[in-house]
Write an enzyme that holds these catalytic residues in place. Structure first.
Site, PDB file in Angstrom:
ATOM      1  N   GLY A 152      -0.584  11.359   8.784  1.00  0.00           N
ATOM      2  CA  GLY A 152       0.469  11.699   7.814  1.00  0.00           C
ATOM      3  C   GLY A 152       1.465  12.714   8.317  1.00  0.00           C
TER       4      GLY A 152
ATOM      5  N   ASP B 128       8.098   2.538  16.381  1.00  0.00           N
ATOM      6  CA  ASP B 128       6.769   3.126  16.586  1.00  0.00           C
ATOM      7  C   ASP B 128       5.873   2.209  17.421  1.00  0.00           C
ATOM      8  OD1 ASP B 128       7.928   4.850  14.777  1.00  0.00           O
ATOM      9  OD2 ASP B 128       6.845   4.037  13.061  1.00  0.00           O
TER      10      ASP B 128
HETATM   11  C1  GLA Z   1       9.758   5.483  10.803  1.00  0.00           C
HETATM   12  C2  GLA Z   1       9.768   3.971  11.019  1.00  0.00           C
HETATM   13  C3  GLA Z   1      10.547   3.594  12.277  1.00  0.00           C
HETATM   14  C4  GLA Z   1      11.928   4.257  12.300  1.00  0.00           C
HETATM   15  C5  GLA Z   1      11.820   5.737  11.976  1.00  0.00           C
HETATM   16  C6  GLA Z   1      13.153   6.409  11.838  1.00  0.00           C
HETATM   17  O1  GLA Z   1       9.041   6.098  11.828  1.00  0.00           O
HETATM   18  O2  GLA Z   1       8.450   3.493  11.132  1.00  0.00           O
HETATM   19  O3  GLA Z   1      10.653   2.192  12.367  1.00  0.00           O
HETATM   20  O4  GLA Z   1      12.816   3.616  11.448  1.00  0.00           O
HETATM   21  O5  GLA Z   1      11.088   5.970  10.775  1.00  0.00           O
HETATM   22  O6  GLA Z   1      13.821   6.436  13.057  1.00  0.00           O
END
Ligand code: GLA
Length: 423
Positions: free
Chosen positions: A147, A202
Site C-alpha cells: 500500500g 508497473d
Molecule cells: C499507478 C498505475 C500506473 C501509472 C501510475 C501513474 O501506479 O498502476 O499504471 O498510471 O499510477 O503514473
C-alpha cells in the site's frame, strides 16, 4: 557531525530493508511447505518499482522512466494435474489458504489477492500464453512495502506470471518480446479481474527492468517490443547519490475512483482534440490545443500529460549525455520538482503528506523530490547526496510529526533486476 541537529532522544527513522534473494526464496518455500504440505516446484520473484519521472503518462501513450527496487515479492509455486487452485500469502487473509477452481478465476469471479494470482492464470490463458488455465498452488511472501505506491500488486502478478509461464507454459519470459506478452496479460488481470483501470508502467518495470539502469518505456500504441523500452544508465553510487524513497503511509481510499476519473478526462480530451492519445499533442502547439478544450480542468490535465512527457525526454537526454548523472544532478532534481508541481497543481493527484515529504526533503538538502506512482498517498522520492539520506529522513520525520501525520517509513532504491526464477 550534526550532533546539534539531532536530539539525543530522537529514534532513528524506520527503514524498510530488502531481503536478500536467498532469504526471500527461503521464506516463500517455508510458507509453501507449512501451509500446503509439500515442496514447491520452484520459487520465482519480481521487484517493486519507483517511477523516476513520467507520471500518469502510460495510459496516454506517453513516456515513463521507472527503475526496479531491490524489494521483491517471492512466489513458491507448483502446478497441479487437476483443476484446483490453492493460494496463500504471508501478508493476506491471516494465514488462510484460498481455494478455488480453474474455471472461476476470471472477471467477476475473484477480487484482491486471488485476482493478482489466480486472475493472472486466467489472463495468460485468455491471451494464449498458456494452453488452458492450469490448476496450481502458490505461497507468497514479500518485502515490498504494502500500500505504499511501490507496486506490490504488480510485483505479485508478474512473479506469478513468470512462474506459471515457466512451470506450465513455454517459458516465453526468456525473451523480451515474450515478457511483453506477460506484461499485457498482467495488465489484463489488473484491469479486467481486479477491476483497477491502470496502465502498463508497473508490470513493465517488474518484467523488463535491468540492474543498474532505469527503463525508458514508450507507450505509444503500435510500437514493437524493441521500440517500446530502452535501458538508460542510472548508476547512482558512481555519481555519489542516493535515491531516497519516503513512504508517507497516507491512506489513499480515493485512489481508485480518482484514477479512473483522470483517465476518463484524458481520453475524452484526446477525442475532442482528434488524436488517438494525448501523446500525439505537439508540445509546440499545446497552448492552441488547450484553447479548444471545453473547461479548465481538462486543460490542466492535458497540460500535465504533455509537459510531463517532455520532462521525461529532458531527463533521459541528461542521463544519456556524455557527462551523465553526476554532472547533471541538479538539473535532474529541478525536473523532479517541476513534475511534482504539475502533478500537484494541474493533475491534482498529490496530498498534504506527499507535499510535506517533498518540501521537507528539499529544505533538508535533497537535489530534487517528487511524488511517485499514482498519488493520493503512497510514496515520494528524493535525489540526495550519498551519506545524507539519514539526515534528510530525520527532517521529513520531524515535519510529519509537527503536522500530526503518521510516521513515514524510508527505503533506498538501488536499481535492480527484473522478475526471474530464484536459484
Ligand atoms: C499507478 C498505475 C500506473 C501509472 C501510475 C501513474 O501506479 O498502476 O499504471 O498510471 O499510477 O503514473
Amino acid at each position: 557531525m550534526n550532533q546539534q541537529r539531532t536530539a539525543p532522544t530522537e529514534a532513528p527513522p524506520s527503514w524498510a530493508t530488502a531481503w536478500t534473494p536467498a532469504e526471500g526464496a527461503a521464506r516463500a518455500r517455508a510458507l509453501f511447505r507449512e501451509r500446503l504440505g509439500h515442496e514447491p516446484d520452484g520459487v520465482w520473484s519480481a521487484p517493486g518499482r519507483v517511477n523516476l519521472i513520467g507520471e500518469h503518462t502510460d495510459y496516454n501513450g506517453g513516456l515513463c522512466l521507472p527503475t526496479a527496487l531491490p524489494h521483491r515479492t517471492y512466489v513458491a509455486l507448483s502446478v497441479r494435474d487437476d483443476d484446483r487452485v490453492l493460494l496463500t500469502s504471508a501478508q493476506a487473509d491471516g494465514g488462510a489458504v484460498w481455494e478455488g477452481r480453474t474455471d472461476r478465476l476470471g472477471p467477476g469471479d475473484v477480487r484482491g489477492f486471488p485476482a493478482y494470482t489466480g486472475g493472472v492464470a486466467w489472463a495468460l490463458d485468455h491471451d494464449g500464453v498458456l494452453a488452458g488455465v492450469p490448476g496450481f498452488e502458490a505461497a507468497v511472501d514479500a518485502c515490498v512495502p504494502f500500500g505504499a505506491g511501490l507496486s506490490s500488486s504488480a510485483s505479485l502478478s508478474t512473479a506469478v506470471a513468470v512462474a506459471l509461464d515457466e512451470d506450465a507454459g513455454e517459458a516465453v519470459s526468456e525473451t523480451d518480446a515474450g515478457r511483453v506478452r506477460l506484461v499485457d496479460a498482467c495488465v489484463r488481470a489488473e484491469n479486467d479481474v481486479a477491476g483497477a483501470p491502470t496502465g502498463g508502467l508497473d508490470q513493465s518495470a517488474a518484467l523488463r527492468s535491468a540492474e543498474g539502469h532505469a527503463l525508458l518505456l514508450d507507450f505509444r500504441p503500435g510500437l514493437s517490443p524493441a521500440q517500446s523500452a530502452r535501458r538508460v544508465p542510472f548508476d547512482l553510487a558512481a555519481a555519489g547519490l542516493e535515491l531516497l524513497v519516503i513512504d508517507t503511509r497516507a491512506p489513499h481510499e480515493l485512489a481508485d475512483g480518482q484514477y479512473a476519473q483522470r483517465r476518463a478526462t484524458c481520453e475524452a480530451s484526446a477525442r475532442t482534440l482528434g488524436v488517438a492519445t494525448l501523446r500525439d499533442v505537439d508540445p509546440a502547439g499545446l497552448e492552441a490545443a488547450l484553447d479548444t478544450l471545453p473547461d479548465d480542468v481538462s486543460r490542466r490535465r492535458v497540460r500535465h500529460v504533455v509537459t510531463e512527457v517532455a520532462r521525461v525526454e529532458q531527463f533521459v537526454a541528461l542521463l544519456e549525455s556524455p557527462e551523465g548523472l553526476a554532472a547533471h544532478a541538479s538539473e535532474l532534481g529541478d525536473l523532479f520538482v517541476a513534475s511534482h508541481r504539475s502533478l500537484r497543481d494541474d493533475y491534482e493527484v498529490s496530498c498534504p503528506e506527499l507535499d510535506v515529504a517533498v518540501d521537507s526533503a528539499l529544505a533538508a538538502g535533497a537535489l530534487g523530490a517528487r511524488m511517485t506512482g499514482g498519488g493520493f498517498g503512497g510514496s515520494a522520492i528524493a535525489i540526495v547526496p550519498a551519506g545524507t539520506e539519514q539526515d534528510v529522513a530525520r527532517a521529513v520525520v520531524r515535519a510529519f510529526a509537527e503536522r500530526g501525520f503518521a510516521e513515514p517509513q524510508f527505503l533506498t532504491a538501488e536499481p535492480s533486476g527484473p522478475a526471474h526464477r530464484e536459484p
